[in-house]
Design a protein around this motif. Structure first.
Motif, PDB file in Angstrom:
ATOM      1  N   PHE A   1       1.657  -9.307  55.534  1.00 18.91           N
ATOM      2  CA  PHE A   1       3.069  -9.237  55.130  1.00 18.91           C
ATOM      3  C   PHE A   1       3.227  -9.473  53.634  1.00 18.91           C
ATOM      4  O   PHE A   1       3.555 -10.585  53.210  1.00 18.91           O
ATOM      5  CB  PHE A   1       3.905 -10.281  55.879  1.00 18.91           C
ATOM      6  N   PRO A   2       2.963  -8.462  52.788  1.00 22.11           N
ATOM      7  CA  PRO A   2       3.185  -8.660  51.352  1.00 22.11           C
ATOM      8  C   PRO A   2       4.674  -8.587  51.000  1.00 22.11           C
ATOM      9  O   PRO A   2       5.487  -8.104  51.799  1.00 22.11           O
ATOM     10  CB  PRO A   2       2.426  -7.485  50.730  1.00 22.11           C
ATOM     11  N   VAL A   3       5.004  -9.070  49.813  1.00 18.90           N
ATOM     12  CA  VAL A   3       6.388  -8.991  49.307  1.00 18.90           C
ATOM     13  C   VAL A   3       6.556  -7.685  48.521  1.00 18.90           C
ATOM     14  O   VAL A   3       5.629  -7.249  47.826  1.00 18.90           O
ATOM     15  CB  VAL A   3       6.709 -10.202  48.398  1.00 18.90           C
ATOM     16  N   LEU A   4       7.713  -7.054  48.667  1.00 17.06           N
ATOM     17  CA  LEU A   4       8.078  -5.899  47.848  1.00 17.06           C
ATOM     18  C   LEU A   4       9.471  -6.181  47.292  1.00 17.06           C
ATOM     19  O   LEU A   4      10.428  -6.329  48.052  1.00 17.06           O
ATOM     20  CB  LEU A   4       8.082  -4.618  48.687  1.00 17.06           C
ATOM     21  N   ALA A   5       9.560  -6.290  45.959  1.00 13.00           N
ATOM     22  CA  ALA A   5      10.835  -6.656  45.333  1.00 13.00           C
ATOM     23  C   ALA A   5      11.510  -5.434  44.728  1.00 13.00           C
ATOM     24  O   ALA A   5      10.875  -4.623  44.065  1.00 13.00           O
ATOM     25  CB  ALA A   5      10.597  -7.711  44.257  1.00 13.00           C
ATOM     26  N   VAL A   6      12.814  -5.322  44.976  1.00  9.32           N
ATOM     27  CA  VAL A   6      13.590  -4.196  44.447  1.00  9.32           C
ATOM     28  C   VAL A   6      14.831  -4.749  43.750  1.00  9.32           C
ATOM     29  O   VAL A   6      15.579  -5.540  44.338  1.00  9.32           O
ATOM     30  CB  VAL A   6      14.017  -3.230  45.581  1.00  9.32           C
ATOM     31  N   ASN A   7      15.028  -4.326  42.508  1.00  6.73           N
ATOM     32  CA  ASN A   7      16.240  -4.708  41.785  1.00  6.73           C
ATOM     33  C   ASN A   7      17.319  -3.645  42.033  1.00  6.73           C
ATOM     34  O   ASN A   7      17.167  -2.500  41.617  1.00  6.73           O
ATOM     35  CB  ASN A   7      15.932  -4.823  40.290  1.00  6.73           C
ATOM     36  N   PRO A   8      18.401  -4.020  42.705  1.00  6.48           N
ATOM     37  CA  PRO A   8      19.437  -3.039  43.050  1.00  6.48           C
ATOM     38  C   PRO A   8      20.546  -2.891  42.011  1.00  6.48           C
ATOM     39  O   PRO A   8      21.394  -2.019  42.138  1.00  6.48           O
ATOM     40  CB  PRO A   8      20.022  -3.634  44.337  1.00  6.48           C
ATOM     41  N   ASN A   9      20.554  -3.744  40.980  1.00  9.08           N
ATOM     42  CA  ASN A   9      21.702  -3.786  40.065  1.00  9.08           C
ATOM     43  C   ASN A   9      21.749  -2.607  39.093  1.00  9.08           C
ATOM     44  O   ASN A   9      20.720  -2.128  38.636  1.00  9.08           O
ATOM     45  CB  ASN A   9      21.688  -5.083  39.247  1.00  9.08           C
ATOM     46  N   ASP A  10      22.961  -2.204  38.758  1.00  7.29           N
ATOM     47  CA  ASP A  10      23.152  -1.180  37.729  1.00  7.29           C
ATOM     48  C   ASP A  10      23.048  -1.856  36.358  1.00  7.29           C
ATOM     49  O   ASP A  10      23.853  -2.730  36.038  1.00  7.29           O
ATOM     50  CB  ASP A  10      24.532  -0.537  37.894  1.00  7.29           C
TER      51      ASP A  10
END
Lengths: 162, 205
Positions: free
Chosen positions: B89-98
């Motif tokens: 279970f690795p982490v995947l980070a996503v920045n959603p901000n404009d």
């Protein structure tokens, strides 16, 4: 006589200063202590805004809440600003902000770590994202889970309950 | 004539029936299989969810540079990755901000933050803001735990104490992973937390 006067003057100045110093420190509440503010039953419309000084959209819309105080001064409308500023930021950030921006609305600090336990008690529609506002009067309640686009939007919500 | 009417009526009802079986275009719910996505990371590499995910699943998190709650959880996300990536279970980070709304969350700023923190997992940008709405994400940080079938198993908070890691009572994500590994359904499957509202691009004009 003049010595007594001087003493009294000094006494009032000191207490006045102390009272002022204290009034700048917003009370820090846990959720149980905040909850009564969310369920008052009387003929006042309550506007409760969850915000923080570090939250840009929150700060942008604060003037709208301040304007409510003036525009509805003759009506029974009460604004409550619930700050989510972290405990260690209250003296450094929150109090200077209140002073600089001359915030006239009542400010409380909510310190309640386990948000999963209380967010639904504020409103089930709230995801926990800041800012969020509830406007209520007795059993009538409106939830607004995002930044207000303009003052009129907030004004209309309040009027719809008055 | 009568037959034609009947046929068209039949055709219409058939269409209605078919539509009712069409996949729901709403946001993902617990138990839904998610679609794949591909986004660019701070190392300028494109990462697809399906290729990146571990043997058991993935800890997808919408997070950003600027939100104080996201910052509070940076080290805990690194810790989660270090603990669970070897367990599938690795982490995947996503920045959603404009970034136009929040310059501190620009792609360059993400690169800077990555250089400072040396994230052991990819840090991607949802440039077109098409991924986070599918998940119904509204704040940073917000977790979406997927199993090996890309099925949503848990969504919400990382743990129950943002400000004080030493006073955490329940580690929601760790508990959910352990439940999945034991062949159980996570309990709870959904939690709420305070976070920063995702900065959505303003409509032009």
């Amino acid at each position: 006589m003049s010595v007594v006067r001087l003493f009294l003057l000094g006494f009032f100045l000191t207490t006045g200063f102390l009272v002022k110093g204290q009034s700048n420190m917003p009370p820090i509440l846990d959720f149980a202590s905040l909850e009564p503010y969310l369920h008052k039953s009387n003929d006042t419309t309550y506007v409760v805004n969850f915000w923080a000084t570090w939250c840009k959209p929150c700060v942008e819309e604060l003037p709208y809440f301040e304007k409510v105080n003036t525009d509805f001064a003759s009506e029974k409308v009460k604004v409550l600003l619930v700050s989510m500023d972290f405990k260690n930021q209250i003296e450094k950030k929150l109090i200077p902000f209140i002073e600089e921006e001359k915030i006239s609305s009542e400010v409380l600090v909510l310190h309640a770590p386990n948000a999963n336990e209380w967010i639904d008690k504020v409103d089930e529609r709230w995801t926990g994202a800041l800012p969020a506002t509830i406007v209520y009067r007795n059993d009538q309640k409106i939830f607004h889970g995002e930044q207000f686009e303009n003052y009129q939007q907030l004004n209309n919500l309040i009027k719809s309950l008055n | 004539m009568k037959n034609l009417k009947f046929t068209s009526l039949l055709a219409m009802s058939l269409v209605l029936v078919l539509f009712s079986f069409m996949p729901d275009k709403g946001v993902y719910e617990i138990g839904d299989k998610v679609e794949d996505f591909k986004l660019k990371g701070v190392d300028d590499q494109w990462v697809s969810l399906s290729e990146y995910m571990g043997e058991e699943g993935v800890i997808l998190v919408f997070t950003c540079n600027t939100c104080p709650y996201a910052q509070l959880y940076e080290d805990r996300l690194i810790e989660l990755h270090n603990t669970f990536s070897s367990q599938g279970f690795p982490v995947l980070a996503v920045n959603p901000n404009d970034p136009n709304m929040k310059p501190g969350d620009s792609f360059d700023a993400m690169k800077d933050r990555n250089a400072e923190k040396n994230f052991p997992y990819p840090y991607l940008m949802d440039t077109e803001q098409k991924v986070f709405p599918q998940y119904g994400a509204t704040r940073t940080p917000e977790i979406f735990l997927l199993d090996k079938n890309m099925t949503l198993q848990y969504t919400g908070a990382i743990d129950d104490n943002p400000q004080d890691p030493s006073s955490v009572g329940t580690e929601y994500v760790a508990d959910a992973i352990n439940a999945i590994k034991a062949g159980k359904t996570p309990d709870p499957t959904k939690t709420k937390a305070i976070g920063c509202g995702i900065k959505v691009k303003k409509e032009q004009g």
